[in-house]
Design a protein around this motif. Structure first.
Motif, mmCIF file in Angstrom:
data_model
loop_
_atom_site.group_PDB
_atom_site.id
_atom_site.type_symbol
_atom_site.label_atom_id
_atom_site.label_comp_id
_atom_site.label_asym_id
_atom_site.label_seq_id
_atom_site.Cartn_x
_atom_site.Cartn_y
_atom_site.Cartn_z
ATOM 1 N N THR A 109 0.839 -1.265 0.066
ATOM 2 C CA THR A 109 0.167 -0.126 -0.011
ATOM 3 C C THR A 109 0.641 1.250 -0.052
ATOM 4 O OG1 THR A 109 -1.680 -1.209 1.308
ATOM 5 C CG2 THR A 109 -2.108 0.917 1.264
ATOM 6 N N ALA A 110 0.453 2.286 -0.737
ATOM 7 C CA ALA A 110 1.176 3.551 -0.795
ATOM 8 C C ALA A 110 0.874 4.293 0.413
ATOM 9 C CB ALA A 110 0.630 4.398 -1.915
ATOM 10 N N ASP A 111 1.798 5.036 1.191
ATOM 11 C CA ASP A 111 1.767 5.847 2.189
ATOM 12 C C ASP A 111 1.510 7.237 1.792
ATOM 13 O OD1 ASP A 111 2.857 3.513 3.606
ATOM 14 O OD2 ASP A 111 4.908 4.565 3.654
ATOM 15 N N SER A 112 2.134 7.780 0.654
ATOM 16 C CA SER A 112 1.944 8.941 0.205
ATOM 17 C C SER A 112 2.381 9.050 -1.313
ATOM 18 C CB SER A 112 2.597 10.006 0.894
ATOM 19 O OG SER A 112 4.085 9.854 0.880
ATOM 20 N N LEU A 113 1.718 10.139 -2.017
ATOM 21 C CA LEU A 113 1.906 10.530 -3.278
ATOM 22 C C LEU A 113 2.429 11.782 -3.281
ATOM 23 C CD1 LEU A 113 -1.664 9.379 -4.546
ATOM 24 C CD2 LEU A 113 0.462 8.024 -4.359
ATOM 25 N N VAL A 114 3.337 12.132 -4.251
ATOM 26 C CA VAL A 114 3.773 13.340 -4.532
ATOM 27 C C VAL A 114 3.744 13.492 -6.211
ATOM 28 C CG1 VAL A 114 5.783 14.798 -4.890
ATOM 29 C CG2 VAL A 114 5.442 13.470 -2.593
ATOM 30 N N VAL A 115 3.167 14.659 -6.645
ATOM 31 C CA VAL A 115 3.050 15.124 -8.002
ATOM 32 C C VAL A 115 4.130 16.104 -8.296
ATOM 33 C CG1 VAL A 115 1.634 16.022 -9.931
ATOM 34 C CG2 VAL A 115 0.386 14.107 -8.076
ATOM 35 N N ASP A 116 4.971 16.000 -8.939
ATOM 36 C CA ASP A 116 5.992 17.050 -9.549
ATOM 37 C C ASP A 116 5.258 17.538 -11.053
ATOM 38 O OD1 ASP A 116 8.053 18.386 -10.463
ATOM 39 O OD2 ASP A 116 9.471 17.258 -9.301
ATOM 40 N N LYS A 117 5.187 18.989 -10.731
ATOM 41 C CA LYS A 117 4.629 19.402 -11.895
ATOM 42 C C LYS A 117 5.509 19.592 -13.166
ATOM 43 C CE LYS A 117 1.175 22.568 -11.460
ATOM 44 N NZ LYS A 117 0.441 23.727 -10.805
ATOM 45 N N LYS A 118 6.566 20.468 -12.603
ATOM 46 C CA LYS A 118 7.892 20.318 -13.472
ATOM 47 C C LYS A 118 8.301 19.406 -14.328
ATOM 48 C CE LYS A 118 12.178 22.797 -13.661
ATOM 49 N NZ LYS A 118 13.466 23.026 -12.905
ATOM 50 N N GLU A 119 8.334 18.090 -13.489
ATOM 51 C CA GLU A 119 8.966 16.965 -14.080
ATOM 52 C C GLU A 119 7.665 16.100 -14.790
ATOM 53 O OE1 GLU A 119 12.406 16.257 -14.319
ATOM 54 O OE2 GLU A 119 12.352 18.254 -13.269
ATOM 55 N N ARG A 120 6.676 16.374 -14.391
ATOM 56 C CA ARG A 120 5.451 15.821 -14.770
ATOM 57 C C ARG A 120 5.410 14.301 -14.473
ATOM 58 N NH1 ARG A 120 5.424 20.463 -17.750
ATOM 59 N NH2 ARG A 120 3.526 21.037 -18.559
ATOM 60 N N THR A 121 5.661 14.121 -13.340
ATOM 61 C CA THR A 121 5.659 12.698 -12.500
ATOM 62 C C THR A 121 4.753 12.581 -11.354
ATOM 63 O OG1 THR A 121 7.719 13.289 -11.172
ATOM 64 C CG2 THR A 121 8.092 12.375 -13.637
ATOM 65 N N HIS A 149 4.840 10.220 -8.073
ATOM 66 C CA HIS A 149 5.852 9.389 -7.051
ATOM 67 C C HIS A 149 5.119 8.737 -6.188
ATOM 68 C CE1 HIS A 149 9.493 11.196 -8.867
ATOM 69 N NE2 HIS A 149 8.919 12.312 -8.735
ATOM 70 N N ILE A 150 5.177 7.456 -6.214
ATOM 71 C CA ILE A 150 4.589 6.618 -4.917
ATOM 72 C C ILE A 150 5.588 6.141 -3.969
ATOM 73 C CG2 ILE A 150 3.108 4.551 -4.562
ATOM 74 C CD1 ILE A 150 2.584 4.663 -7.861
ATOM 75 N N TYR A 151 5.136 6.848 -2.737
ATOM 76 C CA TYR A 151 5.990 6.576 -1.617
ATOM 77 C C TYR A 151 5.471 5.376 -0.747
ATOM 78 C CZ TYR A 151 8.709 10.650 -2.357
ATOM 79 O OH TYR A 151 9.652 11.716 -3.136
ATOM 80 N N GLN A 152 6.323 4.719 -0.306
ATOM 81 C CA GLN A 152 6.185 3.650 0.697
ATOM 82 C C GLN A 152 7.218 3.464 1.700
ATOM 83 O OE1 GLN A 152 5.947 0.577 -2.467
ATOM 84 N NE2 GLN A 152 4.027 -0.069 -1.692
ATOM 85 N N GLU A 153 6.876 3.553 2.876
ATOM 86 C CA GLU A 153 7.875 3.509 4.280
ATOM 87 C C GLU A 153 8.829 4.642 3.824
ATOM 88 O OE1 GLU A 153 9.397 -0.336 5.080
ATOM 89 O OE2 GLU A 153 7.503 -1.076 4.938
ATOM 90 N N GLY A 154 8.187 5.942 3.471
ATOM 91 C CA GLY A 154 9.155 6.981 3.311
ATOM 92 C C GLY A 154 10.156 6.956 1.987
ATOM 93 N N THR A 192 -2.165 6.367 -17.182
ATOM 94 C CA THR A 192 -2.840 5.340 -18.227
ATOM 95 C C THR A 192 -3.773 4.651 -17.362
ATOM 96 O OG1 THR A 192 -1.128 3.887 -17.563
ATOM 97 C CG2 THR A 192 -0.546 5.053 -19.597
ATOM 98 N N ASN A 193 -4.524 3.794 -17.977
ATOM 99 C CA ASN A 193 -5.663 2.894 -17.408
ATOM 100 C C ASN A 193 -4.889 1.736 -16.601
ATOM 101 O OD1 ASN A 193 -7.403 4.920 -18.625
ATOM 102 N ND2 ASN A 193 -7.922 3.130 -19.975
ATOM 103 N N GLY A 194 -3.633 1.485 -17.112
ATOM 104 C CA GLY A 194 -3.116 0.275 -16.371
ATOM 105 C C GLY A 194 -2.461 1.097 -15.057
ATOM 106 N N GLN A 195 -1.906 2.173 -15.035
ATOM 107 C CA GLN A 195 -1.505 2.543 -14.007
ATOM 108 C C GLN A 195 -2.699 3.204 -12.880
ATOM 109 O OE1 GLN A 195 0.649 6.059 -15.896
ATOM 110 N NE2 GLN A 195 2.594 4.614 -16.154
ATOM 111 N N MET A 196 -3.803 3.497 -13.509
ATOM 112 C CA MET A 196 -4.815 4.080 -12.502
ATOM 113 C C MET A 196 -5.459 2.599 -11.776
ATOM 114 S SD MET A 196 -6.590 6.670 -11.800
ATOM 115 C CE MET A 196 -6.780 5.849 -10.093
ATOM 116 N N ASP A 197 -5.250 1.386 -12.789
ATOM 117 C CA ASP A 197 -5.645 0.143 -11.911
ATOM 118 C C ASP A 197 -4.842 0.020 -10.738
ATOM 119 O OD1 ASP A 197 -7.876 -0.568 -13.588
ATOM 120 O OD2 ASP A 197 -6.547 -1.713 -15.049
ATOM 121 N N GLN A 198 -3.649 0.225 -10.969
ATOM 122 C CA GLN A 198 -2.832 -0.190 -9.779
ATOM 123 C C GLN A 198 -2.850 0.897 -8.501
ATOM 124 O OE1 GLN A 198 1.116 -0.089 -11.161
ATOM 125 N NE2 GLN A 198 1.141 -2.584 -11.452
ATOM 126 N N LEU A 199 -3.084 2.278 -8.987
ATOM 127 C CA LEU A 199 -3.346 3.392 -8.123
ATOM 128 C C LEU A 199 -4.656 3.043 -7.152
ATOM 129 C CD1 LEU A 199 -2.237 6.392 -10.110
ATOM 130 C CD2 LEU A 199 -1.005 5.661 -8.059
#
Length: 189
Positions: free
Chosen positions: A48-60, A62-67, A168-175
């Motif tokens: 399970t994800a602990d937190s998410l970070v969206v970096d607008k400049k990098e357009r990414t 990031h899924i964080y787990q245990e920091g 993508t839809n595959g990524q959305m399924d995982q999230l």
């Protein structure tokens, strides 16, 4: 007009035929490679994800787990990606600290599934109220609308949402499966 390319009998020179064939072959492989690249399955998320970070400049995303950032997805942003969302209709993605409010199933989503963000937060509401405007809402991380699903990862080549973050839809399924309600999300410029 094009007779200078032809031999007197009307045939193309052998070198021109080879060049044309080589270029055609490269185009086919390039398009096939792009198609393959566009639909590569996303990296797996363990647990399970602990937190998410969206970096607008990098357009990414990031899924964080245990920091630690364990998985990173490329994303598409809004039609006006620079600066924080302030008002309804400004076409911007919010910036700041939020959380996942709830999951939107495919049948209720405009696009393919979604994670609904807690935008606007109290600061966003206050700012908009001082300006006499609405802060807007309905900001999500979402998959691709059925009309765009064929693009796969190529959808990140341009920004097209109205304030959301698209994967993508595959990524959305995982999230959807591995990011619980209440998960903090930070969106940075």
């Amino acid at each position: 007009m094009g007779e200078f390319l032809l031999f007197p009998n009307g045939d193309l020179p052998i070198c021109a035929m080879r060049t044309t064939f080589a270029v055609a072959l490269l185009v086919v492989f390039a398009l096939g490679g792009i198609g393959f690249w566009a639909h590569i399955p996303p990296l797996p998320i363990e647990g399970t994800a602990d937190s998410l970070v969206v970096d607008k400049k990098e357009r990414t995303l990031h899924i964080y787990q245990e920091g630690e950032a364990t998985v990173t997805y490329p994303v598409a942003l809004s039609i006006n990606p620079t600066g924080p969302k302030r008002f309804k209709g400004d076409g911007r993605v919010p910036e700041g600290q939020y959380h996942i409010d709830f999951h939107v199933p495919e049948e209720d989503a405009f696009a393919y599934k979604a994670l609904y963000l807690s935008y606007p937060n109290p600061d966003d509401r206050r700012y908009a109220r001082r300006q006499g405007r609405s802060p807007g809402g309905a900001i999500e991380i979402h998959g691709l609308h059925w009309s765009m699903a064929w693009m796969g990862r190529m959808h990140t080549a341009f920004d097209y949402t109205l304030g959301c973050v698209a994967v993508t839809n595959g990524q959305m399924d995982q999230l959807y499966e591995q990011v619980p309600d209440g998960t903090p999300i930070r969106i940075i410029p």
